[in-house]
Design a protein around this motif. Structure first.
Motif, PDB file in Angstrom:
ATOM      1  N   SER A  39      27.191  58.055  -1.956  1.00 29.29           N
ATOM      2  CA  SER A  39      26.204  57.613  -2.940  1.00 29.29           C
ATOM      3  C   SER A  39      26.624  56.323  -3.616  1.00 29.29           C
ATOM      4  O   SER A  39      25.824  55.694  -4.312  1.00 29.29           O
ATOM      5  N   HIS A  69      18.848  54.815 -13.868  1.00 24.29           N
ATOM      6  CA  HIS A  69      18.495  55.050 -12.469  1.00 24.29           C
ATOM      7  C   HIS A  69      18.755  53.799 -11.633  1.00 24.29           C
ATOM      8  O   HIS A  69      18.979  53.881 -10.429  1.00 24.29           O
ATOM      9  N   LEU A  72      22.193  54.001 -10.140  1.00 22.45           N
ATOM     10  CA  LEU A  72      22.250  54.821  -8.932  1.00 22.45           C
ATOM     11  C   LEU A  72      21.765  54.029  -7.721  1.00 22.45           C
ATOM     12  O   LEU A  72      22.325  54.144  -6.623  1.00 22.45           O
ATOM     13  N   LEU A 291      23.080  62.638 -16.556  1.00 21.05           N
ATOM     14  CA  LEU A 291      22.587  62.842 -15.201  1.00 21.05           C
ATOM     15  C   LEU A 291      22.426  64.336 -14.971  1.00 21.05           C
ATOM     16  O   LEU A 291      23.383  65.095 -15.084  1.00 21.05           O
TER      17      LEU A 291
END
Length: 355
Positions: A39, A69, A72, A291
């Motif tokens: 990730s 976000h 991410l 999160l």
């Protein structure tokens, strides 16, 4: 001559290719024939049991008050480019290529300046030195799969120039046919037609249901697009991460999008000036947001992933490196909480708090 027995596969088993040796960069084998890609956040990889499974759809629910976000997305995209994996990026901006300039750079590992211990210093120091060398060798093997990214340093040009990057603007599109064509063409390059994995693709779609897009009022079209994207991913050596603001969708459409996700995450803003929360949580001042993990992908198995916590704090270590921590209640002595990456579990003296 009797016909050979053919072993049948179960109905829930996906067509996951067996990773051949030598392993390609950025790919890790898991149980039941599952392959993972990182990730871009080591703590998140550990929490999810290895990373994002190949062929899975990751959905991230945005919070309008917390733009985390984007972190991410950035780490996911940077990790792919560092591993030389083709990338498709779509966003409701006029110039999506400009977002590439905000991607973080991998942290440079310090050179090993240690020398062999003096034999006169004793057996215990020699064993400690050998153990340290073992830990460093383990860390180097992890670097081949995932990296720590400096969120304040932009990705160097060498990782962008000449790399297969396709950027798509969703701003002026009245429907999703353009995005659908780009995804279909992109994923056709990573079909599981053979047992060997030659390359891995990554798709990142930002603010999918943004009101800036002309199709934002066509919820049925958006659901059909995500359904089609998931079906193409299931037979591809690729992973897609899609962020969307659930508050701008009807409750039924939002629930259906969440249901179609293999891995479902959400971002939550931390309240400003919440005195009660500050007393309750350790390291409150260093927390940027929360999160939440609602669902973890299960590929080739029906056994669920058991999480030690479902809510984690997001913070920048040394104001540079993104880290996730279990939410621990503040102890009496006022000591700080432990990083998930370093501890591997929540504190045994305090329970995890799920918001």
């Amino acid at each position: 001559m009797a016909a050979p027995n053919v072993r049948s596969s179960s109905s829930f088993s996906r067509n996951i290719s067996v990773v051949s040796s030598p392993q390609i960069p950025g790919l890790k084998s898991g149980p039941n024939g599952t392959a993972f890609i990182s990730s871009g956040i080591r703590d998140l990889d550990r929490i999810l049991g290895g990373g994002y499974p190949l062929g899975s759809l990751v959905m991230v629910m945005e919070d309008p008050e917390a733009p985390h976000h984007m972190d991410l997305l950035r780490t996911f995209m940077s990790q792919g480019l560092v591993n030389n994996q083709p990338l498709l990026y779509a966003s409701p901006s006029k110039d999506p290529k400009g977002f590439l300039g905000t991607l973080p750079h991998p942290a440079s590992s310090k050179e090993d300046k240690s020398t062999a211990p003096d034999p006169d210093q004793g057996e215990s120091l020699r064993i400690a030195w050998q153990y340290r060398k073992y830990l460093e060798s383990q860390k180097n093997s992890i670097d081949d799969y995932s990296n720590d990214f400096d969120m304040r340093k932009p990705l160097e040009r060498q990782f962008l120039s000449g790399r297969p990057i396709d950027c798509v603007s969703l701003l002026d599109t009245s429907d999703l046919s353009v995005a659908q064509d780009h995804c279909s063409t992109f994923l056709s390059k990573f079909s599981r037609s053979s047992s060997n994995i030659a390359s891995i693709g990554r798709i990142a779609i930002q603010s999918f249901s943004s009101p800036l897009c002309e199709y934002s009022d066509k919820e049925s079209d958006m659901l059909s697009f995500i359904r089609l994207l998931k079906s193409m991913l299931m037979v591809s050596n690729a992973v897609a991460i899609v962020t969307f603001p659930p508050s701008l969708l009807s409750p039924s459409s939002s629930k259906r999008l969440q249901h179609m996700a293999d891995t479902l995450l959400s971002i939550k803003a931390i309240p400003d000036g919440d005195k009660e929360l500050e007393k309750l949580l350790t390291g409150y001042k260093d927390i940027n947001g929360f999160l939440n993990i609602h669902k973890v992908a299960r590929i080739n198995t029906q056994v669920p992933v058991i999480l030690e916590a479902k809510t984690f704090s997001m913070s920048l270590k040394k104001r540079r490196f993104l880290a996730l921590e279990c939410l621990n209640q503040a102890p009496v002595d006022g000591s700080s909480g432990t990083s998930y990456g370093t501890s591997g579990s929540c504190s045994s003296k305090s329970g995890a708090l799920d918001f």
